[in-house]
Design an enzyme around this catalytic site. Structure first.
Site, PDB file in Angstrom:
ATOM      1  N   THR A  12       0.890  -1.370  -0.160  1.00 56.15           N
ATOM      2  CA  THR A  12       0.253  -0.428  -0.088  1.00 56.15           C
ATOM      3  C   THR A  12       0.964   1.620  -0.176  1.00 56.15           C
ATOM      4  OG1 THR A  12      -1.855  -1.284   1.517  1.00 56.15           O
ATOM      5  CG2 THR A  12      -1.986   0.893   1.074  1.00 56.15           C
ATOM      6  N   ASP A  53       0.895  -6.191  -4.057  1.00 55.76           N
ATOM      7  CA  ASP A  53       0.155  -6.384  -3.105  1.00 55.76           C
ATOM      8  C   ASP A  53       0.769  -8.045  -2.890  1.00 55.76           C
ATOM      9  OD1 ASP A  53      -3.151  -5.875  -1.920  1.00 55.76           O
ATOM     10  OD2 ASP A  53      -1.760  -7.433  -1.487  1.00 55.76           O
ATOM     11  N   SER A  54       0.945  -7.660  -1.553  1.00 53.58           N
ATOM     12  CA  SER A  54       2.044  -8.680  -0.479  1.00 53.58           C
ATOM     13  C   SER A  54       1.004 -10.010  -0.010  1.00 53.58           C
ATOM     14  CB  SER A  54       2.346  -7.999   0.610  1.00 53.58           C
ATOM     15  OG  SER A  54       1.718  -8.242   1.715  1.00 53.58           O
ATOM     16  N   SER A  55       0.302 -10.343  -0.665  1.00 52.89           N
ATOM     17  CA  SER A  55      -1.319 -11.395  -0.282  1.00 52.89           C
ATOM     18  C   SER A  55      -0.495 -11.739  -1.405  1.00 52.89           C
ATOM     19  CB  SER A  55      -2.338 -11.193  -0.692  1.00 52.89           C
ATOM     20  OG  SER A  55      -2.944  -9.839  -1.581  1.00 52.89           O
ATOM     21  N   THR A  85       2.055  -5.015   4.481  1.00 48.89           N
ATOM     22  CA  THR A  85       1.591  -5.321   5.033  1.00 48.89           C
ATOM     23  C   THR A  85       1.046  -6.693   5.473  1.00 48.89           C
ATOM     24  OG1 THR A  85      -0.226  -4.337   5.806  1.00 48.89           O
ATOM     25  CG2 THR A  85       1.277  -2.911   6.444  1.00 48.89           C
ATOM     26  N   ASP A  86      -0.128  -7.298   4.366  1.00 50.48           N
ATOM     27  CA  ASP A  86      -0.487  -8.761   4.828  1.00 50.48           C
ATOM     28  C   ASP A  86       0.355  -9.489   5.518  1.00 50.48           C
ATOM     29  OD1 ASP A  86      -2.536  -7.218   4.396  1.00 50.48           O
ATOM     30  OD2 ASP A  86      -2.821  -8.089   2.431  1.00 50.48           O
ATOM     31  N   THR A 265      -0.188 -22.536  19.192  1.00 50.18           N
ATOM     32  CA  THR A 265      -0.663 -22.914  19.710  1.00 50.18           C
ATOM     33  C   THR A 265      -1.665 -21.613  18.968  1.00 50.18           C
ATOM     34  OG1 THR A 265      -2.112 -21.562  21.711  1.00 50.18           O
ATOM     35  CG2 THR A 265       0.127 -21.300  21.261  1.00 50.18           C
ATOM     36  N   GLN A 266      -3.305 -21.867  18.866  1.00 48.06           N
ATOM     37  CA  GLN A 266      -4.272 -20.394  18.076  1.00 48.06           C
ATOM     38  C   GLN A 266      -3.597 -19.411  18.642  1.00 48.06           C
ATOM     39  OE1 GLN A 266      -8.429 -21.848  18.051  1.00 48.06           O
ATOM     40  NE2 GLN A 266      -7.602 -23.865  16.917  1.00 48.06           N
ATOM     41  N   CYS A 267      -4.019 -19.233  20.072  1.00 46.61           N
ATOM     42  CA  CYS A 267      -3.293 -18.038  20.691  1.00 46.61           C
ATOM     43  C   CYS A 267      -2.126 -17.093  20.700  1.00 46.61           C
ATOM     44  CB  CYS A 267      -3.234 -18.289  23.095  1.00 46.61           C
ATOM     45  SG  CYS A 267      -4.564 -20.062  22.972  1.00 46.61           S
TER      46      CYS A 267
HETATM   47  N1  ASN Z   1      -2.771  -5.620   0.740  1.00 51.09           N
HETATM   48  C1  ASN Z   1      -1.427  -4.820   1.887  1.00 51.09           C
HETATM   49  C2  ASN Z   1      -0.837  -5.237   1.074  1.00 51.09           C
HETATM   50  O1  ASN Z   1      -0.106  -6.500   1.919  1.00 51.09           O
HETATM   51  C3  ASN Z   1      -1.667  -4.396   2.315  1.00 51.09           C
HETATM   52  C4  ASN Z   1      -0.876  -2.963   3.111  1.00 51.09           C
HETATM   53  O2  ASN Z   1       0.203  -3.027   2.529  1.00 51.09           O
HETATM   54  N2  ASN Z   1      -1.260  -2.328   3.914  1.00 51.09           N
HETATM   55  O3  ASN Z   1       0.866  -5.083   0.106  1.00 51.09           O
END
Ligand code: ASN
Length: 332
Positions: A12, A53-55, A85-86, A265-267
């Site tokens: 982003t 997009d990092s996804s 960030t993803d 753990t899921q926690c």
């Molecule tokens: N979907 C974006 C990414 O991971 C989210 C971000 O960067 N804030 O590329």
């Protein structure tokens, strides 16, 4: 003069308004970085193509990052990786494991709002990342976000709705950026041994989250019938699972075939602690390794790193239980 290499992968932070909406625009972010110029630091920016997009990050992107940092390790004083960030915590973890013996700062950053937004968090995150990448005694991979510097292998994206997107729930921050930066140097890792980068290979690593009900048996059948190289099971609390016959048979069968089953753990906070509850024993007896307080992101990266070397399943299981990059609080 500190010389930094800035690797821009997307996210982003570098998006701009296009007729289709916000999208990465090649050339935009490197130009914006000029606004952060200051005395005593210079940098070279390499923009990846396509900007992601990092996804959509893949193994090939991780291989490229590892290779680029490895090839430039001696030529630069520090590295900044600009990333969405993803999957930032996954990438930071992969870099931490695959850059063994790293003796320079590698700081990963991005933002929740793009630099073109009037209230973007990207400027502060980038400025802090550059500051951290100039600290010659920071010999690890860190994430700079929302005025915190976090150990990469401990960090998680925990919030998609606020500027405080990241935290390291099981470890203190490496630094806090107030009016003066507070460097918590006593907690920093020191390089040990020679720099030994490892290009990650492509093992089959999977992850499943346990849900009450039929999921336990389904996970067991899946492991037995379509056995991967490694499987992460996200269990309850301190590593507890139901003593489901199919789950345990699947873990046993997969382990006998060399699959490394890791119990996490899921926690968000806390650890798998075999023996805390009787319900933690069956999975351990079936062959699952207890992952302590490792994050799933660090666990995937650690498995990727271990499975990319010629190690036996027994050696991999032993290394998983050891702290290699600060990813694990050793059991008392
Ligand atoms: N979907 C974006 C990414 O991971 C989210 C971000 O960067 N804030 O590329």
């Amino acid at each position: 003069m500190k010389r930094l290499l800035i690797l821009y992968t997307g996210g982003t932070i570098g998006m701009d308004h296009t007729p289709e909406g916000l999208a990465p625009v090649p050339g935009f972010l490197p130009q914006q970085l000029a606004r952060l110029a200051r005395d005593g630091v210079s940098w070279e920016v390499r923009e990846y193509a396509p900007l992601l997009d990092s996804s959509a990050i893949t193994l090939a992107d991780w291989q490229r990052l590892v290779a680029d940092i490895a090839a430039n390790h001696d030529a630069f004083d520090g590295f900044v990786v600009i990333h969405g960030t993803d999957t930032m915590a996954y990438t930071a973890s992969v870099l931490a494991f695959c850059l063994q013996g790293l003796a320079k700062p590698v700081v990963v950053t991005g933002s929740q709002l793009p630099l073109v937004h009037p209230r973007s968090d990207g400027w502060g995150n980038l400025a802090d990342a550059i500051e951290a990448a100039c600290q010659g005694d920071l010999h690890e991979v860190a994430i700079s976000f929302n005025r915190l510097l976090l150990r990469g292998v401990r960090a998680r994206k925990l919030d998609a709705a606020s500027f405080a997107g990241f935290d390291s729930p099981n470890a203190p921050p490496l630094a806090q950026f107030g009016i003066q930066p507070q460097w918590h140097r006593a907690g920093w890792r020191q390089a040990s041994g020679p720099f030994r980068p490892q290009l990650p290979a492509s093992p089959d690593i999977r992850c499943g989250m346990l849900l009450p009900g039929a999921m336990a048996a389904a996970f067991g059948r899946w492991l037995a019938q379509d056995t991967p190289d490694a499987a992460i099971l996200l269990s309850y609390g301190n590593g507890n699972t139901p003593a489901d016959a199919e789950l345990l048979a699947g873990v046993q069968a997969a382990s006998a075939r060399g699959c490394v089953v890791l119990n996490l753990t899921q926690c968000v906070r806390g650890a798998v602690a075999v023996g805390a509850y009787a319900a933690s024993q069956p999975l351990a007896q079936a062959g699952a390794v207890a992952g302590g307080d490792m994050t799933p992101e660090a666990a995937q990266a650690k498995l990727l790193w271990l499975l990319s070397q010629s190690l036996s399943p027994a050696e991999i299981r032993a290394r998983l239980a050891e702290d290699c990059r600060g990813e694990l609080t050793p059991a008392a």
